[in-house]
Scaffold this motif. Sequence first.
Motif, PDB file in Angstrom:
ATOM      1  N   GLY A   1      52.279  72.087  82.359  1.00  0.00           N
ATOM      2  CA  GLY A   1      51.358  71.873  81.242  1.00  0.00           C
ATOM      3  C   GLY A   1      50.142  71.059  81.639  1.00  0.00           C
ATOM      4  O   GLY A   1      49.552  71.291  82.689  1.00  0.00           O
ATOM      5  N   PHE A   2      49.808  70.098  80.789  1.00  0.00           N
ATOM      6  CA  PHE A   2      48.612  69.291  81.024  1.00  0.00           C
ATOM      7  C   PHE A   2      48.979  67.921  81.564  1.00  0.00           C
ATOM      8  O   PHE A   2      49.897  67.282  81.067  1.00  0.00           O
ATOM      9  CB  PHE A   2      47.837  69.091  79.720  1.00  0.00           C
ATOM     10  N   SER A   3      48.227  67.474  82.537  1.00  0.00           N
ATOM     11  CA  SER A   3      48.452  66.123  83.035  1.00  0.00           C
ATOM     12  C   SER A   3      47.546  65.163  82.254  1.00  0.00           C
ATOM     13  O   SER A   3      46.856  65.582  81.316  1.00  0.00           O
ATOM     14  CB  SER A   3      48.159  66.042  84.523  1.00  0.00           C
ATOM     15  N   THR A   4      47.530  63.931  82.632  1.00  0.00           N
ATOM     16  CA  THR A   4      46.707  62.957  81.904  1.00  0.00           C
ATOM     17  C   THR A   4      45.798  62.212  82.894  1.00  0.00           C
ATOM     18  O   THR A   4      45.842  60.998  83.001  1.00  0.00           O
ATOM     19  CB  THR A   4      47.594  61.944  81.148  1.00  0.00           C
TER      20      THR A   4
ATOM     21  N   SER B   1      53.330  65.199  82.733  1.00  0.00           N
ATOM     22  CA  SER B   1      52.651  66.328  82.086  1.00  0.00           C
ATOM     23  C   SER B   1      53.367  66.752  80.815  1.00  0.00           C
ATOM     24  O   SER B   1      54.582  66.607  80.696  1.00  0.00           O
ATOM     25  CB  SER B   1      52.607  67.518  83.042  1.00  0.00           C
ATOM     26  N   SER B   2      52.577  67.265  79.887  1.00  0.00           N
ATOM     27  CA  SER B   2      53.167  67.712  78.623  1.00  0.00           C
ATOM     28  C   SER B   2      52.392  68.937  78.143  1.00  0.00           C
ATOM     29  O   SER B   2      51.535  69.447  78.872  1.00  0.00           O
ATOM     30  CB  SER B   2      53.071  66.600  77.584  1.00  0.00           C
ATOM     31  N   LYS B   3      52.647  69.343  76.913  1.00  0.00           N
ATOM     32  CA  LYS B   3      51.905  70.491  76.385  1.00  0.00           C
ATOM     33  C   LYS B   3      50.579  70.053  75.778  1.00  0.00           C
ATOM     34  O   LYS B   3      50.038  70.723  74.912  1.00  0.00           O
ATOM     35  CB  LYS B   3      52.765  71.201  75.347  1.00  0.00           C
ATOM     36  N   GLY B   4      50.080  68.932  76.186  1.00  0.00           N
ATOM     37  CA  GLY B   4      48.815  68.424  75.664  1.00  0.00           C
ATOM     38  C   GLY B   4      49.034  67.108  74.949  1.00  0.00           C
ATOM     39  O   GLY B   4      50.153  66.615  74.869  1.00  0.00           O
ATOM     40  N   HIS B   5      47.936  66.561  74.463  1.00  0.00           N
ATOM     41  CA  HIS B   5      48.062  65.275  73.772  1.00  0.00           C
ATOM     42  C   HIS B   5      46.974  65.132  72.724  1.00  0.00           C
ATOM     43  O   HIS B   5      46.015  65.891  72.701  1.00  0.00           O
ATOM     44  CB  HIS B   5      47.965  64.124  74.782  1.00  0.00           C
ATOM     45  N   SER B   6      47.146  64.148  71.860  1.00  0.00           N
ATOM     46  CA  SER B   6      46.077  63.741  70.949  1.00  0.00           C
ATOM     47  C   SER B   6      45.722  62.303  71.273  1.00  0.00           C
ATOM     48  O   SER B   6      46.578  61.541  71.730  1.00  0.00           O
ATOM     49  CB  SER B   6      46.557  63.821  69.497  1.00  0.00           C
TER      50      SER B   6
ATOM     51  N   SER C   1      56.817  66.384  73.967  1.00  0.00           N
ATOM     52  CA  SER C   1      57.323  65.633  75.115  1.00  0.00           C
ATOM     53  C   SER C   1      58.623  64.955  74.728  1.00  0.00           C
ATOM     54  O   SER C   1      58.898  64.778  73.546  1.00  0.00           O
ATOM     55  CB  SER C   1      56.320  64.526  75.442  1.00  0.00           C
ATOM     56  N   SER C   2      59.370  64.514  75.711  1.00  0.00           N
ATOM     57  CA  SER C   2      60.594  63.781  75.383  1.00  0.00           C
ATOM     58  C   SER C   2      60.177  62.482  74.686  1.00  0.00           C
ATOM     59  O   SER C   2      59.091  61.962  74.947  1.00  0.00           O
ATOM     60  CB  SER C   2      61.345  63.440  76.662  1.00  0.00           C
ATOM     61  N   PRO C   3      61.015  61.934  73.781  1.00  0.00           N
ATOM     62  CA  PRO C   3      60.639  60.709  73.079  1.00  0.00           C
ATOM     63  C   PRO C   3      60.195  59.609  74.047  1.00  0.00           C
ATOM     64  O   PRO C   3      59.286  58.838  73.759  1.00  0.00           O
ATOM     65  CB  PRO C   3      61.920  60.317  72.338  1.00  0.00           C
TER      66      PRO C   3
END
Length: 391
Positions: free
Chosen positions: A49-52, A76-81, A97-99
């Motif tokens: 997915g997307f890194s930060t 990485s996750s499926k994006g963020h806000s 993402s996982s908690p």
Amino acid sequence: MGEEAPEYLLGKSEIFTIFGHDQQQQGYQTATAIGTKIYAVGGSGGASGFSTEVKVFDKLTDTWADPVVFGTKPVSSKGHSAILLENGRILILQRESSPDNSIWILEVDTPFVRQKKKLLGREVVTWSKCLLGNGPKPVVISGPSGVGKGTLILKLMKECPSAFGFSVSHTTRAPREKEENGIHYHFTERSRMEKDIRDGKFLEFALVHGNLYGTSIEAVEAVSDVGKRCILDIDVQGARSVRASSLEATFIFVCPPSFEELEKRLRARGTESEEQIQKRLRNAKTELEHGKSSGLFDHILVNDDLDSCYRKLKELLALDDNTNISPQSFMQNFILPISHSISKLGNKIMIQCGSNELGGSSPRMVVLDVSSLKGGAPSRTRGLSVYATES
Ligand SMILES: Nc1ncnc2c1ncn2[C@@H]1O[C@H](COP(=O)(O)OP(=O)(O)OP(=O)(O)O)[C@@H](O)[C@H]1O
Ligand SMILES: Nc1nc2c(ncn2[C@@H]2O[C@H](COP(=O)(O)O)[C@@H](O)[C@H]2O)c(=O)[nH]1
């Protein structure tokens, strides 16, 4: 050399979150403006997915910079806000993402970041994981060499291995017999440690009895990350540096019943040369003066009889244990859905989750209360409250 800013980032003065095709090509998902700077976060994390990754755009010079990044960053996750908070912080919510990986703070203009910027003369940002509730407060234990700090800590670790974790320091001193690298210390070359200090990897460091000792940020985070209360065994200079940092801790000073008894213990341990013993005893005088009178320590313990001192230590730790405010059980399983909208009202952040995304039939509102956030880089940010409402 800076790059030119993508057009969509220019001319905006507030938070803006972009989830469009164009920006995905650029690799950014969010861009948050603070003063004359814009902090773009995102990047391809490959199949995951997307890194930060973070880039900083300076509106005054029209240039991009790659900042020095401290702290462990989110995976990485499926994006963020991204939501702008006060005091130079950006809340990053990772989607699906996982908690454990879902709520982060990107510090861009906090005292820690400003200090590092000054030190390095470059743009700096820091990641700090956001913890629900207060989390366990680290404990700094200081006292002269030979007083019994290590002995007390070992007893605590043996009795409560799931509650406490030891912050493994770095040192340039040679290992003693039976000391293991990575367990008792990270035994390090001086030049390597000096470089890591320059690079800002240490929460504190000090020259102690002729060798460099230091607590890396990573050492403290490794303990917090597994939900344990971090124990730091450091000298008085180190305790003073930690007190001046944003790491909120309990400070305990351990004294010997007498100077003669201290000398006896140091000699009986049999780990130091006569020259080292003399040096440690000289330093002990100063440490005892500073430890007892500086007001630096919250508690002073006299280690006369080991068992009774250990009992008092446990009583102190139980008294100021702030972990009984358990994180809200709902949020322990919360996963930010792909489809959501976010609004902010004062210290409350409202997340409207898409229908059925949380498993219910009606849309649900999750509220994050950031009014009691504390701590932060170089460690975790604690004090986040979360609750859910049906909307
Ligand atoms: N209450 C006590 N009574 C008698 N001996 C003790 C007591 N506490 C610890 N000792 C002994 O004193 C010696 C020094 O203890 P320890 O190594 O724990 O000190 P320390 O404060 O961790 O020292 P350093 O700062 O050099 O690491 C050890 O041999 C230990 O077994
Ligand atoms: N400032 C720091 N002091 C530290 C750290 N780790 C250990 N220490 C202190 O050094 C002396 C000597 O330790 P020894 O293992 O050589 O006997 C002792 O007082 C420790 O508390 C650190 O990371 N920072």
